[in-house]
Scaffold this motif. Structure first.
Motif, short mmCIF file in Angstrom:
data_model
loop_
_atom_site.label_atom_id
_atom_site.label_comp_id
_atom_site.label_asym_id
_atom_site.label_seq_id
_atom_site.Cartn_x
_atom_site.Cartn_y
_atom_site.Cartn_z
N PHE A 241 -8.99 6.31 0.27
CA PHE A 241 -8.10 6.75 1.35
C PHE A 241 -8.80 6.58 2.69
O PHE A 241 -10.02 6.69 2.79
CB PHE A 241 -7.73 8.23 1.17
N TYR A 242 -8.02 6.32 3.72
CA TYR A 242 -8.56 6.26 5.06
C TYR A 242 -7.42 6.45 6.06
O TYR A 242 -6.28 6.09 5.80
CB TYR A 242 -9.32 4.96 5.33
N PRO A 243 -7.73 7.03 7.23
CA PRO A 243 -6.71 7.21 8.27
C PRO A 243 -6.56 5.94 9.10
O PRO A 243 -7.48 5.14 9.21
CB PRO A 243 -7.27 8.35 9.12
N ILE B 232 0.85 -1.20 0.00
CA ILE B 232 0.00 0.00 0.00
C ILE B 232 0.88 1.25 0.00
O ILE B 232 2.06 1.19 0.34
CB ILE B 232 -0.95 0.03 1.22
N GLU B 233 0.29 2.37 -0.38
CA GLU B 233 0.95 3.66 -0.23
C GLU B 233 0.41 4.29 1.04
O GLU B 233 -0.80 4.22 1.30
CB GLU B 233 0.62 4.58 -1.40
N ALA B 234 1.28 4.90 1.83
CA ALA B 234 0.84 5.55 3.06
C ALA B 234 1.78 6.70 3.39
O ALA B 234 2.95 6.69 3.02
CB ALA B 234 0.82 4.55 4.22
N ILE B 235 1.23 7.68 4.07
CA ILE B 235 2.00 8.84 4.51
C ILE B 235 1.51 9.22 5.90
O ILE B 235 0.32 9.09 6.20
CB ILE B 235 1.83 10.00 3.50
N ILE C 141 1.74 18.48 6.28
CA ILE C 141 0.34 18.80 6.02
C ILE C 141 0.12 18.98 4.51
O ILE C 141 -0.81 18.42 3.94
CB ILE C 141 -0.08 20.07 6.79
N LYS C 142 1.00 19.73 3.87
CA LYS C 142 0.91 19.97 2.43
C LYS C 142 0.98 18.64 1.66
O LYS C 142 0.16 18.38 0.77
CB LYS C 142 2.03 20.91 1.99
N GLU C 143 1.94 17.79 1.99
CA GLU C 143 2.10 16.50 1.30
C GLU C 143 0.86 15.61 1.48
O GLU C 143 0.42 14.95 0.53
CB GLU C 143 3.33 15.77 1.81
N PHE D 213 -3.06 14.40 13.77
CA PHE D 213 -1.60 14.36 13.75
C PHE D 213 -1.11 13.05 14.34
O PHE D 213 -1.59 12.60 15.37
CB PHE D 213 -1.01 15.55 14.51
N GLY D 214 -0.18 12.43 13.65
CA GLY D 214 0.36 11.13 14.05
C GLY D 214 -0.26 9.97 13.29
O GLY D 214 0.35 8.92 13.16
N ASP D 215 -1.48 10.17 12.78
CA ASP D 215 -2.14 9.11 12.02
C ASP D 215 -1.45 8.89 10.68
O ASP D 215 -0.85 9.80 10.11
CB ASP D 215 -3.61 9.48 11.73
#
Length: 97
Positions: free
Chosen positions: A80-82, A11-14, A23-25, A68-70
């Motif tokens: 997408f999902y956190p 998966i892709e995740a950030i 935040i921008k990314e 923040f942190g997720d």
């Protein structure tokens, strides 16, 4: 009863962190937009995320807040999902960047 194993999927995740670049990314990742539109618009958006401690992500189950942190995960169908950091660490391992 039968037992089943979850298929290994890359998966892709950030991770959403409390800084302007992160935040921008994350916003660009989720909404597939460039935030280069204007410096003012960028700062308003970034400051709003900082004030709220995250932002809403439209998911298949409705809007969910990424705090923040997720980690923000792009699913196999482009959704997408956190994901909370502790769950992410238990479920995923880095395979490359």
């Amino acid at each position: 009863m039968a037992y089943h194993r979850k298929k290994p999927v890359v998966i892709e995740a950030i991770q959403l962190l409390d800084n302007d670049n992160s935040i921008k990314e994350c916003i660009e990742f989720v909404f597939n937009i460039g935030m280069e539109t204007s410096m003012f618009g960028q700062m308003v958006t970034i400051n709003d995320v900082k004030i709220k401690g995250g932002f809403e992500i439209p998911t298949l189950e409705g809007n969910m807040k990424a705090s923040f942190g997720d980690w923000i995960i792009k699913g196999v169908n482009g959704e997408f999902y956190p994901c909370k950091p502790d769950i992410f660490e238990q479920t995923y391992e880095l395979v490359g960047s």
